[in-house]
Motif scaffolding. Structure first.
Motif, mmCIF file in Angstrom:
data_model
loop_
_atom_site.group_PDB
_atom_site.id
_atom_site.type_symbol
_atom_site.label_atom_id
_atom_site.label_comp_id
_atom_site.label_asym_id
_atom_site.label_seq_id
_atom_site.Cartn_x
_atom_site.Cartn_y
_atom_site.Cartn_z
ATOM 1 N N GLU A 385 26.385 23.545 46.877
ATOM 2 C CA GLU A 385 26.076 24.279 45.649
ATOM 3 C C GLU A 385 26.293 23.368 44.422
ATOM 4 O OE1 GLU A 385 27.592 28.524 44.046
ATOM 5 O OE2 GLU A 385 28.957 26.835 43.762
ATOM 6 N N VAL A 386 25.384 23.494 43.458
ATOM 7 C CA VAL A 386 25.511 22.720 42.221
ATOM 8 C C VAL A 386 25.681 23.699 41.058
ATOM 9 C CG1 VAL A 386 24.256 21.253 40.589
ATOM 10 C CG2 VAL A 386 24.110 20.789 43.041
ATOM 11 N N VAL A 387 26.644 23.412 40.200
ATOM 12 C CA VAL A 387 26.842 24.277 39.022
ATOM 13 C C VAL A 387 26.907 23.417 37.761
ATOM 14 C CG1 VAL A 387 28.401 25.898 37.859
ATOM 15 C CG2 VAL A 387 28.067 26.063 40.339
ATOM 16 N N PHE A 388 26.072 23.748 36.781
ATOM 17 C CA PHE A 388 26.220 23.171 35.440
ATOM 18 C C PHE A 388 27.051 24.177 34.661
ATOM 19 C CE2 PHE A 388 23.346 19.515 35.115
ATOM 20 C CZ PHE A 388 22.668 19.634 36.320
ATOM 21 N N ASP A 389 28.274 23.822 34.355
ATOM 22 C CA ASP A 389 29.204 24.771 33.741
ATOM 23 C C ASP A 389 29.351 24.463 32.241
ATOM 24 O OD1 ASP A 389 31.285 26.440 33.125
ATOM 25 O OD2 ASP A 389 32.820 25.234 34.128
ATOM 26 N N PRO A 438 28.451 14.626 31.000
ATOM 27 C CA PRO A 438 28.175 15.568 29.913
ATOM 28 C C PRO A 438 29.072 15.274 28.715
ATOM 29 C CG PRO A 438 28.761 16.735 31.943
ATOM 30 C CD PRO A 438 28.967 15.285 32.201
ATOM 31 N N THR A 439 28.561 15.576 27.532
ATOM 32 C CA THR A 439 29.378 15.427 26.330
ATOM 33 C C THR A 439 30.480 16.480 26.373
ATOM 34 O OG1 THR A 439 27.234 15.026 25.306
ATOM 35 C CG2 THR A 439 29.114 15.058 23.834
ATOM 36 N N ASP A 440 30.138 17.600 26.948
ATOM 37 C CA ASP A 440 31.077 18.716 27.056
ATOM 38 C C ASP A 440 30.742 19.485 28.332
ATOM 39 O OD1 ASP A 440 33.167 20.091 26.138
ATOM 40 O OD2 ASP A 440 32.202 20.854 24.307
ATOM 41 N N GLY A 441 31.712 20.178 28.909
ATOM 42 C CA GLY A 441 31.450 20.968 30.111
ATOM 43 C C GLY A 441 31.513 20.124 31.378
ATOM 44 N N ARG A 442 31.106 20.725 32.512
ATOM 45 C CA ARG A 442 31.255 20.025 33.793
ATOM 46 C C ARG A 442 30.022 20.236 34.668
ATOM 47 N NH1 ARG A 442 36.216 22.762 36.528
ATOM 48 N NH2 ARG A 442 34.928 24.576 36.065
ATOM 49 N N VAL A 443 29.775 19.252 35.521
ATOM 50 C CA VAL A 443 28.768 19.443 36.570
ATOM 51 C C VAL A 443 29.554 19.465 37.877
ATOM 52 C CG1 VAL A 443 26.679 18.540 37.651
ATOM 53 C CG2 VAL A 443 27.069 18.152 35.223
ATOM 54 N N LEU A 444 29.419 20.554 38.633
ATOM 55 C CA LEU A 444 30.245 20.726 39.841
ATOM 56 C C LEU A 444 29.398 20.652 41.097
ATOM 57 C CD1 LEU A 444 32.194 23.848 38.530
ATOM 58 C CD2 LEU A 444 33.016 21.496 38.518
ATOM 59 N N LEU A 445 29.950 20.017 42.099
ATOM 60 C CA LEU A 445 29.310 19.965 43.411
ATOM 61 C C LEU A 445 30.270 20.650 44.384
ATOM 62 C CD1 LEU A 445 26.853 18.770 44.878
ATOM 63 C CD2 LEU A 445 28.183 16.704 45.293
ATOM 64 N N LEU A 450 31.887 16.253 39.254
ATOM 65 C CA LEU A 450 31.330 14.958 39.699
ATOM 66 C C LEU A 450 32.223 13.795 39.263
ATOM 67 C CD1 LEU A 450 27.478 15.178 38.986
ATOM 68 C CD2 LEU A 450 28.691 15.675 41.099
ATOM 69 N N ARG A 451 32.919 13.985 38.117
ATOM 70 C CA ARG A 451 33.789 12.909 37.608
ATOM 71 C C ARG A 451 34.998 12.670 38.487
ATOM 72 N NH1 ARG A 451 33.110 15.093 31.563
ATOM 73 N NH2 ARG A 451 33.470 16.995 32.717
ATOM 74 N N ASP A 452 35.298 13.645 39.360
ATOM 75 C CA ASP A 452 36.471 13.506 40.239
ATOM 76 C C ASP A 452 36.106 12.903 41.597
ATOM 77 O OD1 ASP A 452 38.200 14.519 38.396
ATOM 78 O OD2 ASP A 452 37.900 16.604 39.019
ATOM 79 N N LEU A 453 34.830 12.573 41.767
ATOM 80 C CA LEU A 453 34.415 12.052 43.083
ATOM 81 C C LEU A 453 34.366 10.526 43.059
ATOM 82 C CD1 LEU A 453 31.503 14.535 43.883
ATOM 83 C CD2 LEU A 453 33.749 14.446 44.990
ATOM 84 N N ALA A 454 34.907 9.918 44.104
ATOM 85 C CA ALA A 454 34.824 8.455 44.223
ATOM 86 C C ALA A 454 33.368 8.111 44.535
ATOM 87 C CB ALA A 454 35.732 7.978 45.333
ATOM 88 N N GLU A 457 31.792 8.904 47.992
ATOM 89 C CA GLU A 457 31.686 10.352 48.217
ATOM 90 C C GLU A 457 30.500 10.918 47.413
ATOM 91 O OE1 GLU A 457 33.423 11.924 50.317
ATOM 92 O OE2 GLU A 457 34.106 13.904 49.654
ATOM 93 N N LEU A 458 30.370 10.422 46.186
ATOM 94 C CA LEU A 458 29.284 10.882 45.320
ATOM 95 C C LEU A 458 27.935 10.454 45.906
ATOM 96 C CD1 LEU A 458 28.706 12.308 42.700
ATOM 97 C CD2 LEU A 458 29.039 10.187 41.486
ATOM 98 N N ARG A 459 27.918 9.255 46.463
ATOM 99 C CA ARG A 459 26.687 8.718 47.042
ATOM 100 C C ARG A 459 26.246 9.547 48.254
ATOM 101 N NH1 ARG A 459 28.314 3.482 48.375
ATOM 102 N NH2 ARG A 459 29.083 3.118 46.277
ATOM 103 N N ARG A 460 27.235 10.016 49.003
ATOM 104 C CA ARG A 460 26.895 10.880 50.140
ATOM 105 C C ARG A 460 26.440 12.252 49.638
ATOM 106 N NH1 ARG A 460 31.057 8.330 52.797
ATOM 107 N NH2 ARG A 460 32.608 9.771 52.001
ATOM 108 N N GLY A 461 26.947 12.597 48.451
ATOM 109 C CA GLY A 461 26.663 13.929 47.914
ATOM 110 C C GLY A 461 25.298 14.046 47.259
ATOM 111 N N VAL A 462 25.004 13.111 46.342
ATOM 112 C CA VAL A 462 23.788 13.252 45.528
ATOM 113 C C VAL A 462 22.992 11.953 45.527
ATOM 114 C CG1 VAL A 462 22.889 13.898 43.263
ATOM 115 C CG2 VAL A 462 25.140 14.712 43.963
#
Ligand SMILES: Nc1ncnc2c1ncn2[C@@H]1O[C@H](COP(=O)(O)OP(=O)(O)OP(=O)(O)O)[C@@H](O)[C@H]1O
Length: 626
Positions: A385-389, A438-445, A450-454, A457-462
C-alpha cells in the motif's frame, strides 16, 4: 534510494545556461551559487581536501622526500668539489701529488651517478603517490555525482560535473605530474645551496640570501595577478565544456531545428573568451620570466664582480668564487620553470577550490541513520500500500507544485494518472520513487516513511521506469539484470520470455551476450522498452511507477509493449503516467490531476460514463483513433 531502472534524465539536454564566463564572483557573494561555476565551500576546504588526498600516500611522499634529500646532497656536492679541486687539487698536482685531484674527480663521478639513480627513484615514487591522489579524487567526484540528488543535478548540470572531473582534475594532474617534483627540488636545492655558500663564505651566503628578497616580491606579485586570471580561465573552459556537452546531449533537437549555425556562433564566442583569458595568462607569465631573469642576472653579475674584487684582495679563494658562480647559476636556473609551476599551481588551486565546493555538498536524500524494515508480506501478496500523507512539495527553483496532497493507492491496484502538461504527474511519481523528499508530509510504503528505508530495501520496494528506456554499456543480459546483478541466466531469460523480448534478443549477433553499444547491438525504441520491462520483472519490486512513452510506436510494436506492460503491472501496486487510451483502460483507477490536485478519481468506466474532464478526454481520444 530508489533505482531508476531506466533513466532518461541522463540524456536530456541541459537547460540553456551560461556560467558567468570571465566574471567570477567569490563564493558566498549572494545570489544563487548554482548560477556560478563555483559552489561555496567551508573556509579551508580545498586545503583539507588536499591533505585528505595525500594522507593515504604519506609513506610514498616521505620516501620520495628522503630520496630527494639524498639526490640533492649528491648533485650539490659538485661545485664544492670543483672548489676543492681548484684550491687544493691543482696546487698539489703542480707539486707532483695527483692524489687529491684524482680523488675529487672520482667523487664527482660517483656523486653524478648516484644523483642519476636517486632522481629516477624520486620521480617514480612521487609519481606513484600523485597517481594515487588523482585516482582517489576522480573516484570521489564520481561517487559524489551519483550520491547527489536529482534536485542538485537539475541545477548544477552535467556539463559542470564533467568539467570538474576532466579539466579540473587535469589541472591538478599537471601540477602533480611535474610541478610538485620541481617545487620540492627547488626548495631543497635552495636550502642546500644557501647552506653550502654560508659554509664556504659567510658574506657570499648572506648576499645570496638577500637576492631572494626581490625575487620573492616578484613571485608574490605574479601570484596575485595570475591567480584571479586562472580562476577566470578555468571558469571559461568549464563554460566551453558545458556548451559542448549540452549540444551533444541535445544533438537531435539541434539537427531538427537546424541550430548548428547559431550554436557555432555561441561556441565561437565562448571559445574566444577562453583564448583571450589564456592569452592574458601567457602575457603575465612572460612578464614574470623577463623580470625574474633580469633580477637573477643582475644578482649573479653583482656577486661575481664583488667576489672577483675579494679574490684580487686575497680575501677569497679562486675555487670558492668558481663554486659560488656555479651555485648561484644553479639557484636561478629553474626560474623559468618556476613561472610554469606557479601557473600550474594557480590553475590547480582554482580547480581544487571548485572540486572542494562540489565535494562539500551533502546529499539531500541521505540514508536513514536507523533504517526501518518493511513489514513481511506473503510471497504472493500483490504489492504494497502507498499513502501520500498531507504531502506538500515545491522544487527549490519554483513555486509549490503539490499543495497538501492526500492519496492512498491500495496494494495491487493499477492507478493511471492523466492531466494537462505541468499538472504535477511526474512530480507525484518522483516523490514516490524518492527522487525528491516532500517539503512537508510523508510518503508511506506499507506504513513506513520512505525516508526511513535503507537503499536496498527501498530498491526492492519501488522501481520507476522512465520514458526513454536507457541502456547502459554492457550486454543485454547485464542490462536486464540491473536490479539483480546476481540473477542466474535462466531467470534473466525467463523474465525476457515473459515480457516477449526473448525472440528478438536471440536474434541479436550474440544473443543475450550482445554488447548494446557495439555494432549489431543496435536496439529499437520499442525493444529498449521491452528490455526495461524485463528488468522490472526480474527486480520484482512491490511498487512500480511507469512514465509511459509519449512517442508512438508502430502498431505491432505498440501491441508488444502493451502486452509487456500488462505483465509488469500484474500483481503489484502500480502508478502509471498514462499517455495511451489502452493503458487507461486496463487501470483499476484513474486520477485526473490539475495544478497539483486530484480533480477526478474513480474506475475508468465510471469516469467515462460521467460528464467530467476524463469523459471529455476519453471521447477526444477515441475520436483521434477513428
Ligand atoms: N526540476 C524542476 N525544477 C523546478 N520546477 C519543476 C521541475 N520539474 C517540474 N517542475 C515544475 O513542476 C510543475 C509540475 O511538473 P510535472 O513535470 O510534475 O508535470 P507533469 O504533469 O508531469 O507534466 P508533463 O505531462 O508535461 O510531463 C510544472 O510547473 C513544472 O514547471
Amino acid at each position: 534510494m530508489t533505482t531508476a531502472v531506466t533513466d532518461t534524465d541522463a540524456q536530456q539536454p541541459d537547460p540553456e545556461e551560461r556560467p558567468d564566463a570571465g566574471t567570477p564572483e567569490p563564493a558566498g557573494s549572494g545570489g544563487d551559487p548554482f548560477d556560478r561555476d563555483q559552489l561555496p565551500a567551508p573556509p579551508g576546504a580545498p586545503l583539507r581536501l588536499l591533505r585528505s588526498l595525500l594522507r593515504p600516500e604519506r609513506r610514498l611522499v616521505v620516501l620520495a622526500s628522503v630520496l630527494l634529500l639524498l639526490q640533492q646532497a649528491a648533485i650539490q656536492a659538485g661545485p664544492l668539489l670543483v672548489a676543492i679541486a681548484i684550491d687544493s687539487g691543482v696546487p698539489a698536482a703542480l707539486d707532483g701529488d695527483h692524489g687529491p685531484l684524482i680523488t675529487v674527480a672520482v667523487l664527482y663521478a660517483v656523486a653524478g651517478g648516484a644523483s642519476g639513480v636517486l632522481v629516477y627513484a624520486f620521480y617514480r615514487t612521487l609519481g606513484r603517490a600523485c597517481q594515487g591522489v588523482l585516482r582517489d579524487l576522480r573516484g570521489r567526484i564520481y561517487r559524489q555525482a551519483q550520491a547527489l540528488s536529482l534536485d542538485f543535478h537539475d541545477r548544477y548540470t552535467s556539463g559542470r560535473m564533467i568539467s570538474r572531473s576532466t579539466s579540473d582534475v587535469l589541472a591538478l594532474r599537471e601540477l602533480l605530474d611535474e610541478g610538485v617534483q620541481t617545487l620540492m627540488t627547488v626548495f631543497v636545492s635552495i636550502v642546500y645551496i644557501t647552506g653550502l655558500l654560508l659554509y664556504m663564505d659567510l658574506g657570499l651566503g648572506v648576499a645570496t640570501m638577500a637576492s631572494f628578497v626581490p625575487l620573492y616580491l616578484l613571485v608574490r606579485s605574479y601570484r596575485r595577478r595570475a591567480g584571479a586570471m586562472f580562476t577566470r580561465r578555468s571558469t571559461a573552459i568549464a563554460t566551453v565544456i558545458v556548451k559542448f556537452n549540452e549540444t551533444l546531449n541535445g544533438i537531435r533537437p539541434v539537427k531538427a531545428f537546424r541550430r548548428e549555425r547559431a550554436n557555432d556562433a555561441r561556441f565561437d564566442e565562448l571559445n574566444s573568451e577562453h583564448c583571450r583569458l589564456n592569452g592574458g595568462t601567457i602575457l603575465e607569465m612572460a612578464r614574470f620570466v623577463v623580470l625574474s631573469r633580469l633580477t637573477a642576472n643582475v644578482t649573479l653579475a653583482a656577486i661575481v664582480l664583488w667576489s672577483a674584487y675579494r679574490v684580487a684582495d686575497g680575501d677569497l679563494e679562486l675555487g670558492v668564487l668558481a663554486a659560488a658562480a656555479l651555485y648561484v647559476r644553479r639557484l636561478y636556473d629553474p626560474i623559468d620553470r618556476f613561472a610554469m609551476i606557479l601557473n600550474a599551481y594557480a590553475s590547480a588551486s582554482a580547480s581544487l577550490t571548485k572540486i572542494a565546493g562540489l565535494l562539500a555538498q551533502r546529499p539531500e536524500l541521505a540514508e536513514p541513520a536507523e533504517p526501518k524494515e518493511l513489514p513481511e508480506r506473503p510471497a504472493d501478496a500483490p504489492g504494497r500500500e502507498v499513502v501520500f500523507d498531507t504531502v506538500r512539495f515545491a522544487y527549490r527553483t519554483g513555486g509549490e507544485v503539490l499543495p497538501t496532497f492526500d492519496l492512498t493507492l491500495a496494494a495491487g491496484q493499477t492507478t493511471a494518472v492523466v492531466g494537462a502538461t505541468g499538472a504535477g504527474k511526474s512530480t507525484l511519481a518522483k516523490l514516490l520513487a524518492r527522487f525528491y523528499d516532500p517539503t512537508d508530509g510523508r510518503v508511506l510504503l506499507d506504513g513506513v516513511d520512505l525516508r526511513d528505508l535503507a537503499n536496498p530495501e527501498l530498491r526492492r520496494g519501488v522501481v520507476m521506469v522512465t520514458q526513454e528506456a536507457f541502456l547502459f554499456s554492457g550486454t543485454v543480459a547485464e542490462n536486464i539484470a540491473l536490479g539483480r546483478p546476481d540473477a542466474p541466466r535462466a531467470e534473466i531469460e525467463a523474465a525476457a520470455r515473459a515480457i516477449g523480448a526473448h525472440e528478438f534478443i536471440e536474434a541479436l549477433p550474440d544473443g543475450y551476450d550482445t554488447d548494446v553499444r557495439k555494432r549489431g547491438g543496435r536496439i529499437s525504441a520499442g525493444q529498449r522498452q521491452l528490455v526495461s520491462f524485463a528488468r522490472v520483472l526480474l527486480a520484482d519490486p512491490a511498487v512500480v511507477i511507469l512514465d509511459e512513452a509519449t512517442s508512438s510506436l508502430d502498431i505491432p510494436g505498440e501491441r508488444a509493449v502493451q502486452h509487456a506492460m500488462e505483465t509488469v503491472l500484474r500483481d503489484r501496486t502500480a502508478l502509471v503516467i498514462a499517455h495511451r487510451l489502452s493503458t487507461v483502460e486496463v487501470a483499476d483507477r484513474v486520477l485526473v490531476m490539475d495544478a497539483g490536485r486530484v480533480v477526478e478519481d474513480g474506475p475508468p468506466a465510471e469516469l467515462i460514463a460521467g460528464t467530467g474532464r476524463f469523459a471529455a478526454l476519453h471521447s477526444a481520444w477515441r475520436e483521434s483513433l477513428v
